[in-house]
Design a protein around this motif. Structure first.
Motif, PDB file in Angstrom:
ATOM      1  N   LYS A  37       0.824  -1.207   0.000  1.00  0.00           N
ATOM      2  CA  LYS A  37       0.000   0.000   0.000  1.00  0.00           C
ATOM      3  C   LYS A  37       0.861   1.260   0.000  1.00  0.00           C
ATOM      4  CE  LYS A  37      -3.311   0.459   2.792  1.00  0.00           C
ATOM      5  NZ  LYS A  37      -4.140   0.517   3.982  1.00  0.00           N
ATOM      6  N   ALA A  38       1.971   1.229   0.715  1.00  0.00           N
ATOM      7  CA  ALA A  38       2.839   2.406   0.804  1.00  0.00           C
ATOM      8  C   ALA A  38       3.584   2.657  -0.505  1.00  0.00           C
ATOM      9  CB  ALA A  38       3.835   2.233   1.940  1.00  0.00           C
ATOM     10  N   ASN A  39       3.880   1.595  -1.232  1.00  0.00           N
ATOM     11  CA  ASN A  39       4.602   1.706  -2.497  1.00  0.00           C
ATOM     12  C   ASN A  39       5.846   2.573  -2.349  1.00  0.00           C
ATOM     13  OD1 ASN A  39       5.188   1.375  -5.193  1.00  0.00           O
ATOM     14  ND2 ASN A  39       3.800   2.978  -5.878  1.00  0.00           N
ATOM     15  N   PRO A  40       6.778   2.180  -1.462  1.00  0.00           N
ATOM     16  CA  PRO A  40       7.937   3.035  -1.209  1.00  0.00           C
ATOM     17  C   PRO A  40       8.922   3.043  -2.379  1.00  0.00           C
ATOM     18  CG  PRO A  40       8.164   0.967  -0.052  1.00  0.00           C
ATOM     19  CD  PRO A  40       6.800   0.963  -0.675  1.00  0.00           C
ATOM     20  N   GLY A  89       7.126   4.987   9.744  1.00  0.00           N
ATOM     21  CA  GLY A  89       8.343   4.542  10.412  1.00  0.00           C
ATOM     22  C   GLY A  89       9.364   5.641  10.651  1.00  0.00           C
ATOM     23  N   PHE A  90       9.056   6.883  10.315  1.00  0.00           N
ATOM     24  CA  PHE A  90      10.010   7.979  10.459  1.00  0.00           C
ATOM     25  C   PHE A  90       9.879   8.734  11.777  1.00  0.00           C
ATOM     26  CE2 PHE A  90      11.590   7.539   6.284  1.00  0.00           C
ATOM     27  CZ  PHE A  90      12.667   8.401   6.147  1.00  0.00           C
ATOM     28  N   GLY A  91       9.038   8.262  12.702  1.00  0.00           N
ATOM     29  CA  GLY A  91       8.812   8.987  13.952  1.00  0.00           C
ATOM     30  C   GLY A  91      10.089   9.292  14.713  1.00  0.00           C
ATOM     31  N   ALA A 124       1.885  20.172   9.986  1.00  0.00           N
ATOM     32  CA  ALA A 124       2.196  19.075   9.064  1.00  0.00           C
ATOM     33  C   ALA A 124       2.458  17.778   9.825  1.00  0.00           C
ATOM     34  CB  ALA A 124       3.401  19.433   8.196  1.00  0.00           C
ATOM     35  N   LEU A 125       3.151  17.869  10.962  1.00  0.00           N
ATOM     36  CA  LEU A 125       3.420  16.669  11.761  1.00  0.00           C
ATOM     37  C   LEU A 125       2.132  16.050  12.299  1.00  0.00           C
ATOM     38  CD1 LEU A 125       6.636  17.454  13.802  1.00  0.00           C
ATOM     39  CD2 LEU A 125       6.258  15.536  12.264  1.00  0.00           C
ATOM     40  N   ARG A 126       1.216  16.880  12.781  1.00  0.00           N
ATOM     41  CA  ARG A 126      -0.062  16.348  13.277  1.00  0.00           C
ATOM     42  C   ARG A 126      -0.835  15.649  12.159  1.00  0.00           C
ATOM     43  NH1 ARG A 126       0.297  21.053  16.092  1.00  0.00           N
ATOM     44  NH2 ARG A 126      -1.003  22.231  14.629  1.00  0.00           N
ATOM     45  N   ALA A 127      -0.870  16.258  10.988  1.00  0.00           N
ATOM     46  CA  ALA A 127      -1.577  15.654   9.852  1.00  0.00           C
ATOM     47  C   ALA A 127      -0.919  14.335   9.446  1.00  0.00           C
ATOM     48  CB  ALA A 127      -1.597  16.616   8.671  1.00  0.00           C
ATOM     49  N   ARG A 132      -0.750   8.396   9.377  1.00  0.00           N
ATOM     50  CA  ARG A 132      -0.002   7.169   9.698  1.00  0.00           C
ATOM     51  C   ARG A 132      -0.846   6.202  10.525  1.00  0.00           C
ATOM     52  NH1 ARG A 132       5.455  10.397  11.317  1.00  0.00           N
ATOM     53  NH2 ARG A 132       6.074  10.930   9.177  1.00  0.00           N
ATOM     54  N   VAL A 133      -1.607   6.726  11.482  1.00  0.00           N
ATOM     55  CA  VAL A 133      -2.485   5.861  12.284  1.00  0.00           C
ATOM     56  C   VAL A 133      -3.532   5.213  11.380  1.00  0.00           C
ATOM     57  CG1 VAL A 133      -4.283   5.884  14.057  1.00  0.00           C
ATOM     58  CG2 VAL A 133      -2.113   7.022  14.481  1.00  0.00           C
ATOM     59  N   LEU A 134      -4.148   6.024  10.521  1.00  0.00           N
ATOM     60  CA  LEU A 134      -5.151   5.485   9.606  1.00  0.00           C
ATOM     61  C   LEU A 134      -4.554   4.413   8.698  1.00  0.00           C
ATOM     62  CD1 LEU A 134      -6.977   8.785   8.583  1.00  0.00           C
ATOM     63  CD2 LEU A 134      -7.816   6.993  10.115  1.00  0.00           C
TER      64      LEU A 134
END
Length: 165
Positions: A37-40, A89-91, A124-127, A132-134
């Motif tokens: 889904k992420a298609n990195p 994963g960038f937290g 931007a971080l909150r969004a 990320r949770v979703l």
């Protein structure tokens, strides 16, 4: 001239390994789905994108879990290179970049694999954290599945009343 550091980390190793595995445990299947889904984007793609946007910048690769803070000393601008759209994963890397930013007075930006370049401020971080949770818990898919399961008996009854089998 501004000292710009681009920080790249491929956080999808577990998903990539799961995608290559022939037998999948439920956890491996979940990681594979997240990865798909992420298609990195790969490291070379992100390196080329960074050089295109910041030709005088320094590209740094870190491993997942590695402390990136010491490598950011002296940077006037830190660009986090998300291989996916939202930086799954960038937290930890974001925290290190924001700490370095507070020490150096540097700006923190993000450049994602979809070519979007933006300032990494509180809004931007909150969004990103919400997205990320979703994404991580697949809440959108879960809501649609629950709605479909709840609507199914009504749809079956409606078909039965109309004479369809």
């Amino acid at each position: 001239m501004e000292n710009t550091v681009g920080l790249y980390c491929f956080t999808f190793s577990a998903g990539l390994e799961a995608a290559r595995a022939h037998t999948l445990t439920p956890i491996a299947a979940y990681r594979k789905v997240l990865w798909q889904k992420a298609n990195p984007r790969g490291e070379q793609y992100m390196r080329d994108l960074f050089i295109e946007r910041y030709p005088d910048g320094e590209f740094i690769t870190v491993k997942a879990g590695e402390d990136a803070g010491p490598r950011l000393a002296g940077a006037r601008q830190i660009v986090l290179l998300y291989p996916d759209a939202i930086g799954l994963g960038f937290g930890g890397i974001e925290k290190a970049a924001l700490r370095a930013s507070a020490r150096n007075g540097s700006r923190v930006r993000a450049l994602n694999g979809r070519r979007r370049d933006f300032e990494l401020d509180g809004r931007a971080l909150r969004a990103l954290r919400l997205r990320r949770v979703l994404e991580r818990y697949m809440l959108g898919e879960l809501a649609i599945t629950i709605g479909f399961v709840m609507a199914t008996p009504f749809l079956v009854c409606a078909d039965f009343v109309r004479g369809k089998r």
